[in-house]
Design a protein around this motif. Sequence first.
Motif, PDB file in Angstrom:
ATOM      1  N   TRP A   1       0.859  -1.200   0.000  1.00 23.05           N
ATOM      2  CA  TRP A   1       0.000   0.000   0.000  1.00 23.05           C
ATOM      3  C   TRP A   1       0.882   1.232   0.000  1.00 23.05           C
ATOM      4  N   LEU A   2       0.780   2.040  -1.058  1.00 22.77           N
ATOM      5  CA  LEU A   2       1.560   3.256  -1.219  1.00 22.77           C
ATOM      6  C   LEU A   2       0.648   4.470  -1.075  1.00 22.77           C
ATOM      7  N   GLN A   3       1.151   5.508  -0.391  1.00 16.97           N
ATOM      8  CA  GLN A   3       0.348   6.713  -0.202  1.00 16.97           C
ATOM      9  C   GLN A   3       1.180   7.976  -0.349  1.00 16.97           C
ATOM     10  N   TRP A   4       0.599   8.981  -0.994  1.00 19.66           N
ATOM     11  CA  TRP A   4       1.057  10.369  -0.909  1.00 19.66           C
ATOM     12  C   TRP A   4      -0.069  11.140  -0.248  1.00 19.66           C
ATOM     13  N   GLU A   5       0.060  11.411   1.029  1.00 18.95           N
ATOM     14  CA  GLU A   5      -1.011  12.083   1.761  1.00 18.95           C
ATOM     15  C   GLU A   5      -0.426  12.968   2.860  1.00 18.95           C
ATOM     16  N   HIS A   6      -1.231  13.908   3.337  1.00 16.80           N
ATOM     17  CA  HIS A   6      -0.853  14.711   4.502  1.00 16.80           C
ATOM     18  C   HIS A   6      -0.838  13.845   5.754  1.00 16.80           C
ATOM     19  N   LEU A   7       0.118  14.104   6.631  1.00 17.20           N
ATOM     20  CA  LEU A   7       0.120  13.480   7.943  1.00 17.20           C
ATOM     21  C   LEU A   7      -0.634  14.374   8.918  1.00 17.20           C
ATOM     22  N   ARG A   8      -1.414  13.737   9.808  1.00 18.06           N
ATOM     23  CA  ARG A   8      -2.236  14.492  10.753  1.00 18.06           C
ATOM     24  C   ARG A   8      -1.942  14.029  12.176  1.00 18.06           C
ATOM     25  N   GLY A   9      -2.281  14.885  13.098  1.00 20.25           N
ATOM     26  CA  GLY A   9      -2.084  14.548  14.505  1.00 20.25           C
ATOM     27  C   GLY A   9      -0.999  15.392  15.133  1.00 20.25           C
ATOM     28  N   ASP A  10      -1.140  15.629  16.427  1.00 17.19           N
ATOM     29  CA  ASP A  10      -0.194  16.499  17.141  1.00 17.19           C
ATOM     30  C   ASP A  10       1.225  15.952  17.131  1.00 17.19           C
ATOM     31  N   HIS A  11       1.362  14.630  17.072  1.00 17.38           N
ATOM     32  CA  HIS A  11       2.697  14.026  17.165  1.00 17.38           C
ATOM     33  C   HIS A  11       3.229  13.557  15.811  1.00 17.38           C
ATOM     34  N   ALA A  12       2.509  13.862  14.740  1.00 17.87           N
ATOM     35  CA  ALA A  12       2.961  13.463  13.403  1.00 17.87           C
ATOM     36  C   ALA A  12       4.158  14.310  12.979  1.00 17.87           C
ATOM     37  N   PRO A  13       5.110  13.701  12.255  1.00 18.20           N
ATOM     38  CA  PRO A  13       6.237  14.495  11.747  1.00 18.20           C
ATOM     39  C   PRO A  13       5.750  15.641  10.864  1.00 18.20           C
ATOM     40  N   LYS A  14       6.456  16.746  10.912  1.00 19.16           N
ATOM     41  CA  LYS A  14       6.084  17.923  10.136  1.00 19.16           C
ATOM     42  C   LYS A  14       6.798  17.915   8.790  1.00 19.16           C
ATOM     43  N   ALA A  15       6.067  18.263   7.748  1.00 20.90           N
ATOM     44  CA  ALA A  15       6.661  18.343   6.418  1.00 20.90           C
ATOM     45  C   ALA A  15       7.693  19.464   6.378  1.00 20.90           C
ATOM     46  N   PRO A  16       8.766  19.290   5.596  1.00 19.32           N
ATOM     47  CA  PRO A  16       9.790  20.339   5.520  1.00 19.32           C
ATOM     48  C   PRO A  16       9.291  21.603   4.843  1.00 19.32           C
ATOM     49  N   VAL A  17       8.255  21.455   4.001  1.00 23.21           N
ATOM     50  CA  VAL A  17       7.620  22.594   3.327  1.00 23.21           C
ATOM     51  C   VAL A  17       6.114  22.462   3.562  1.00 23.21           C
ATOM     52  N   PRO A  18       5.442  23.509   4.021  1.00 21.96           N
ATOM     53  CA  PRO A  18       3.998  23.406   4.250  1.00 21.96           C
ATOM     54  C   PRO A  18       3.262  22.922   3.005  1.00 21.96           C
ATOM     55  N   GLY A  19       2.365  21.960   3.199  1.00 22.91           N
ATOM     56  CA  GLY A  19       1.585  21.436   2.093  1.00 22.91           C
ATOM     57  C   GLY A  19       2.166  20.200   1.437  1.00 22.91           C
TER      58      GLY A  19
ATOM     59  N   ALA B   1       9.802   9.396   2.063  1.00 25.85           N
ATOM     60  CA  ALA B   1      10.161  10.736   1.601  1.00 25.85           C
ATOM     61  C   ALA B   1       9.038  11.713   1.908  1.00 25.85           C
ATOM     62  N   TRP B   2       9.353  12.988   1.689  1.00 30.10           N
ATOM     63  CA  TRP B   2       8.349  14.042   1.580  1.00 30.10           C
ATOM     64  C   TRP B   2       8.293  14.448   0.112  1.00 30.10           C
ATOM     65  N   VAL B   3       7.102  14.767  -0.379  1.00 27.18           N
ATOM     66  CA  VAL B   3       6.960  15.038  -1.806  1.00 27.18           C
ATOM     67  C   VAL B   3       5.999  16.199  -2.036  1.00 27.18           C
ATOM     68  N   HIS B   4       6.322  17.017  -3.032  1.00 27.99           N
ATOM     69  CA  HIS B   4       5.418  18.107  -3.452  1.00 27.99           C
ATOM     70  C   HIS B   4       4.138  17.484  -4.008  1.00 27.99           C
ATOM     71  N   PRO B   5       2.960  18.091  -3.768  1.00 29.44           N
ATOM     72  CA  PRO B   5       1.709  17.493  -4.250  1.00 29.44           C
ATOM     73  C   PRO B   5       1.663  17.235  -5.753  1.00 29.44           C
ATOM     74  N   HIS B   6       2.419  17.993  -6.537  1.00 31.33           N
ATOM     75  CA  HIS B   6       2.449  17.753  -7.976  1.00 31.33           C
ATOM     76  C   HIS B   6       3.556  16.790  -8.379  1.00 31.33           C
ATOM     77  N   GLY B   7       4.286  16.246  -7.411  1.00 29.12           N
ATOM     78  CA  GLY B   7       5.319  15.265  -7.710  1.00 29.12           C
ATOM     79  C   GLY B   7       6.565  15.836  -8.342  1.00 29.12           C
ATOM     80  N   SER B   8       6.736  17.148  -8.308  1.00 28.56           N
ATOM     81  CA  SER B   8       7.876  17.768  -8.990  1.00 28.56           C
ATOM     82  C   SER B   8       9.147  17.766  -8.149  1.00 28.56           C
ATOM     83  N   ARG B   9       9.016  17.630  -6.829  1.00 33.53           N
ATOM     84  CA  ARG B   9      10.186  17.613  -5.936  1.00 33.53           C
ATOM     85  C   ARG B   9       9.990  16.547  -4.873  1.00 33.53           C
TER      86      ARG B   9
END
Length: 383
Positions: A322-340, A360-368
């Motif tokens: 199961w692969l996902q590109w999604e926002h992480l939620r929750g007070d203790h979730a790791p923070k993305a290096p760039v908002p969004g 990884a962390w990924v831009h929503p458009h998959g460009s970075r």
Amino acid sequence: MDADFSKRRARLLARFEAQARFCKAASPLYHRLFTLLGERLAQDAAFAAWILEAAAGRSSFDVPLLVLAGLHFQVLSRRPEARELAAYYPSVGGPAPATAPGLGPTLFATLDALRDELAAFIATRPVQTNEGARGLCWLLPATYTGWKSAHLVELGASAGLNLAADGRRYELSLQGGGLQVFGLGREDAFAVQGEGDFAPPATGVPPQILSRSGCDLAPLALADSAKRAYLAAFVWADQPARLQALKAGISALLQASSHSPLSFEACRLPEELPAYLAGLGRLAAPCILFNSYITMYLPDRGRGLAPLVARWARAQPHPVLWLQWEHLRGDHAPKAPVPGWLAWQVDLWQNGRHGHWHLAWVHPHGSRVCWLPALAPWRDFWS
């Protein structure tokens, strides 16, 4: 003004302002359109009442996307009322710059002329994602497995373009130089800028896809030209490369369907997910399940997906990835290096065991992509 009206107005204004910030660098036209609409929402109570009435029952996150998609759909459909606005839309050859002072008056004249059509669009149409670069979500991790074949399933598939990612081309630029290519396509490459240490797979060859299945609240049949225009309406109009990629994605999907069965079903997530997964049956090969940027649109923001997927995966006779590109939620979730930015996560059920990796962390458009240390253990797990 009652307190509820003011609260909903302020929430929606914040969404327009956030969308304007998000697309400032990538889309000057949409940055200006979101900004103009936000300003009118703040200043014009009658306009605010109209848009809030049209958006009743809709997520505030969806509404700015639906307003601009509704306008773009009218432009692409060559509606006479949108002819002057089309002069600012490169998607139909419009030459006027986004900075032109006439954009604001033209935008609102078009809105006024098409209020009924736009209100119906906002009230009834689902947001349709069509970013073909998101196919890398499943394609890259799947190349590490060494599986000869697999079934492919997408949650929130829209028109299913990312089900054909193995027929596209993704060019990953590595930090420090070099290029890694994924997918069998030869043209219309998606350029992906990588940051951090990349641990490449042994071969880079994905499994042969035995079947391609997708579910969506409102799946699109791309044989219908009106539905192709509807899908294109959600592409930012001043990004012709993404519109071209959309056309290439449609061709790739049609080509893929000639080699392996392709099916779509209507499904309301998360409550109808168990029935959809049960309908897939006991698969005779590993399953690659994926979703990208859909939890923002779900009523529970995706919290209900994991236990349902896990229950189904544990009952399958072959591995489930199961692969996902999604926002992480929750007070203790790791923070993305760039908002969004989105978390690129992997879950694997195999031989009665479950593993989880945050690659990884990924831009929503998959460009970075910003690679994380878990990528190397993921590579080593398969070697």
